[in-house]
Design a protein around this motif. Structure first.
Motif, short mmCIF file in Angstrom:
data_model
loop_
_atom_site.label_atom_id
_atom_site.label_comp_id
_atom_site.label_asym_id
_atom_site.label_seq_id
_atom_site.Cartn_x
_atom_site.Cartn_y
_atom_site.Cartn_z
N GLU A 214 -6.97 -24.60 -5.62
CA GLU A 214 -6.18 -24.30 -4.43
C GLU A 214 -5.99 -22.80 -4.29
N ILE A 215 -6.02 -22.33 -3.06
CA ILE A 215 -5.71 -20.94 -2.74
C ILE A 215 -4.78 -20.90 -1.54
N LEU A 216 -4.09 -19.77 -1.40
CA LEU A 216 -3.22 -19.53 -0.24
C LEU A 216 -3.71 -18.29 0.48
N ARG A 217 -3.59 -18.28 1.79
CA ARG A 217 -3.87 -17.09 2.58
C ARG A 217 -2.55 -16.66 3.24
N LEU A 218 -2.09 -15.47 2.89
CA LEU A 218 -0.84 -14.93 3.42
C LEU A 218 -1.17 -13.78 4.37
N HIS A 219 -0.61 -13.83 5.57
CA HIS A 219 -0.85 -12.79 6.57
C HIS A 219 0.35 -11.85 6.67
N ARG A 220 0.04 -10.58 6.75
CA ARG A 220 1.07 -9.57 6.90
C ARG A 220 1.62 -9.58 8.33
N ASN A 221 2.91 -9.36 8.48
CA ASN A 221 3.51 -9.20 9.81
C ASN A 221 4.21 -7.85 9.87
N TYR A 223 7.13 -6.93 9.51
CA TYR A 223 8.21 -6.72 8.57
C TYR A 223 7.71 -6.60 7.13
N SER A 224 6.43 -6.75 6.92
CA SER A 224 5.90 -6.88 5.57
C SER A 224 5.56 -5.54 4.94
N VAL A 225 5.63 -5.52 3.60
CA VAL A 225 5.11 -4.38 2.86
C VAL A 225 3.59 -4.38 2.97
N GLY A 226 2.99 -3.25 2.60
CA GLY A 226 1.55 -3.11 2.75
C GLY A 226 0.75 -4.01 1.83
N VAL A 227 -0.51 -4.18 2.19
CA VAL A 227 -1.45 -4.97 1.39
C VAL A 227 -1.87 -4.15 0.17
N PRO A 228 -1.99 -4.76 -1.01
CA PRO A 228 -2.48 -4.01 -2.17
C PRO A 228 -3.85 -3.40 -1.90
N GLN A 229 -4.11 -2.26 -2.53
CA GLN A 229 -5.40 -1.59 -2.36
C GLN A 229 -6.42 -2.08 -3.38
N ARG A 230 -5.96 -2.82 -4.36
CA ARG A 230 -6.83 -3.32 -5.42
C ARG A 230 -6.60 -4.81 -5.59
N VAL A 231 -7.54 -5.47 -6.23
CA VAL A 231 -7.29 -6.84 -6.66
C VAL A 231 -6.24 -6.80 -7.76
N ILE A 232 -5.22 -7.63 -7.65
CA ILE A 232 -4.19 -7.73 -8.67
C ILE A 232 -4.42 -9.04 -9.43
N ARG A 233 -4.71 -8.90 -10.72
CA ARG A 233 -4.92 -10.09 -11.56
C ARG A 233 -3.81 -10.08 -12.60
N ALA A 234 -2.86 -10.99 -12.45
CA ALA A 234 -1.63 -10.95 -13.24
C ALA A 234 -1.58 -12.09 -14.25
N ARG A 235 -0.97 -11.76 -15.35
CA ARG A 235 -0.65 -12.74 -16.38
C ARG A 235 0.86 -12.93 -16.33
N VAL A 236 1.31 -14.13 -15.96
CA VAL A 236 2.74 -14.39 -15.77
C VAL A 236 3.17 -15.48 -16.74
N GLU A 237 3.79 -15.05 -17.83
CA GLU A 237 4.31 -15.98 -18.83
C GLU A 237 3.25 -17.00 -19.25
N LEU A 243 -4.08 -11.77 -6.64
CA LEU A 243 -3.83 -11.37 -5.26
C LEU A 243 -5.03 -10.55 -4.82
N VAL A 244 -5.72 -11.00 -3.80
CA VAL A 244 -6.94 -10.33 -3.35
C VAL A 244 -6.73 -9.80 -1.95
N PRO A 245 -6.91 -8.48 -1.72
CA PRO A 245 -6.67 -7.92 -0.38
C PRO A 245 -7.62 -8.48 0.66
N ARG A 246 -7.07 -8.66 1.85
CA ARG A 246 -7.84 -8.95 3.05
C ARG A 246 -7.36 -7.99 4.14
N ALA A 247 -8.10 -7.89 5.20
CA ALA A 247 -7.72 -6.97 6.28
C ALA A 247 -6.35 -7.32 6.85
N ASP A 248 -6.01 -8.62 6.84
CA ASP A 248 -4.77 -9.06 7.46
C ASP A 248 -3.73 -9.54 6.46
#
Length: 343
Positions: A214-221, A223-237, A243-248
């Motif tokens: 499963e994946i999610l696509r989140l669109h900036r509006n 009110y939103s903070v900017g899109v990351p400039q890099r792919v963010i690959r996180a280890r969370v607990e 998080l992969v940047p897209r134009a929107d």
């Protein structure tokens, strides 16, 4: 301008990224190519993050897969140029980040004993929390350490599919929107089966294991903070989120588990909830983004995690079993298919 060709004919069954790039490579090599595709519904490449790096998807013990990924990633720049870019590339580098001391130690172990064997040391830079937030200020204060992996970029999977389709038209590749149930029904000198999880139905000797993701696509509006400039690959607990940047906006992924059935492509509430929780833990500002899509696809996996790229008989070839690595392995797959066609 459409190219007219007079060489031998190749039928490609499957119009995803693997089938699409193989079809274009064959056309460039002088083949008259026909693609048979029954639509986007079952394509794994429709539901993808599009990362091109070799590090985030590899695991200890998968040395052959790592090496193949390194080889294929090096081929992507020429393919992006071949496709006219068209906004395909969305990031050039990746940030691997940790939220706990245990997560940080996991990344350090991976960097020292696995990643260092695959990419040059100068492409992998240890970073402290302050350094990470200096380059990606929207990340959470929970991020305490990580690594910058230069050259570990990403593509927009859907723009890539559109660019491949456009290039097919210019190269004289013919598309047929239809389902193929028997390879023998296809009239061509050679047939390439690149039908993902549909491959075993056409070639019963090819065994693949389905893995739902499963994946999610989140669109900036506004009110939103900017899109990351890099792919963010996180280890969370102890578990991973990207998080992969897209134009929107961003693509958030990804879960992986055995589906209930081969056609089980409905996203489950638990998977969506987990992805959202981990994503907003890493980048709290994502809470202001719009949830534009929750999607699920079925990844076709081989038993050993390596793609199956081989000749089945004198007329038939197969390119399948790419699992979670279909986009990154597409160029090397195309090169091997063209080599097999010439053999």
């Amino acid at each position: 301008m459409t190219t007219t060709r007079s060489g031998p004919t190749l039928a490609v069954i499957g119009g995803g990224v693997i089938g699409g790039i193989c079809a274009l490579a064959a056309a460039d090599a002088g083949w008259r190519v026909h693609v048979y595709d029954d639509g986007p519904t079952t394509r794994a490449s429709e539901v993808a993050g599009g990362m091109l790096g070799t590090l985030g998807e590899g695991h200890p013990g998968e040395d052959d897969l790592f090496a193949l990924s390194v080889e294929s990633t090096a081929l992507w720049p020429s393919w992006i140029e071949r496709l006219g870019d068209a906004g395909i590339a969305t990031a050039a580098d990746s940030l691997f980040v940790a939220t706990t001391a245990a997560d940080g130690e996991y990344l350090r172990q991976m960097a020292q004993f696995v990643w260092a064997q695959q990419i040059p040391q100068d492409r992998l830079t240890p970073m402290r929390a302050a350094q990470i937030r200096a380059v990606e200020p929207a990340l959470s204060t929970r991020v305490n350490s990580g690594f910058l992996a230069s050259g570990e970029g990403a593509l927009d999977n859907r723009r890539l599919l559109a660019a491949l389709h456009a290039a097919h038209g210019e190269a004289g590749v013919h598309w047929h929107r239809m389902r193929i149930d028997d390879v023998a029904d296809v009239r061509a000198d050679q047939v390439l089966v690149a039908a993902g999880m549909g491959t075993p139905a056409l070639l019963p000797d090819i065994s693949l294991v389905p893995a739902k993701g499963e994946i999610l696509r989140l669109h900036r509006n506004r009110y939103s903070v900017g899109v990351p400039q890099r792919v963010i690959r996180a280890r969370v607990e102890g578990h991973n989120v990207y998080l992969v940047p897209r134009a929107d906006g961003v693509v958030v992924g990804a879960t992986q588990y055995e589906p209930f059935a081969d056609d089980d492509r409905a996203p489950q509430a638990g998977g969506v909830a987990d992805l959202l929780a981990d994503a907003t833990e890493i980048m709290p500002g994502l809470r202001t983004y719009d949830l534009a899509e929750a999607g699920a696809g079925i990844r076709p996996c081989s038993a050993d995690a390596l793609p199956i790229i081989e000749r089945v008989d004198d007329r038939t070839l197969v390119a399948a079993g790419h699992g979670r690595n279909g986009i990154v392995l597409a160029p090397v797959t195309a090169a091997r298919v063209v080599a097999l066609l010439g053999a």
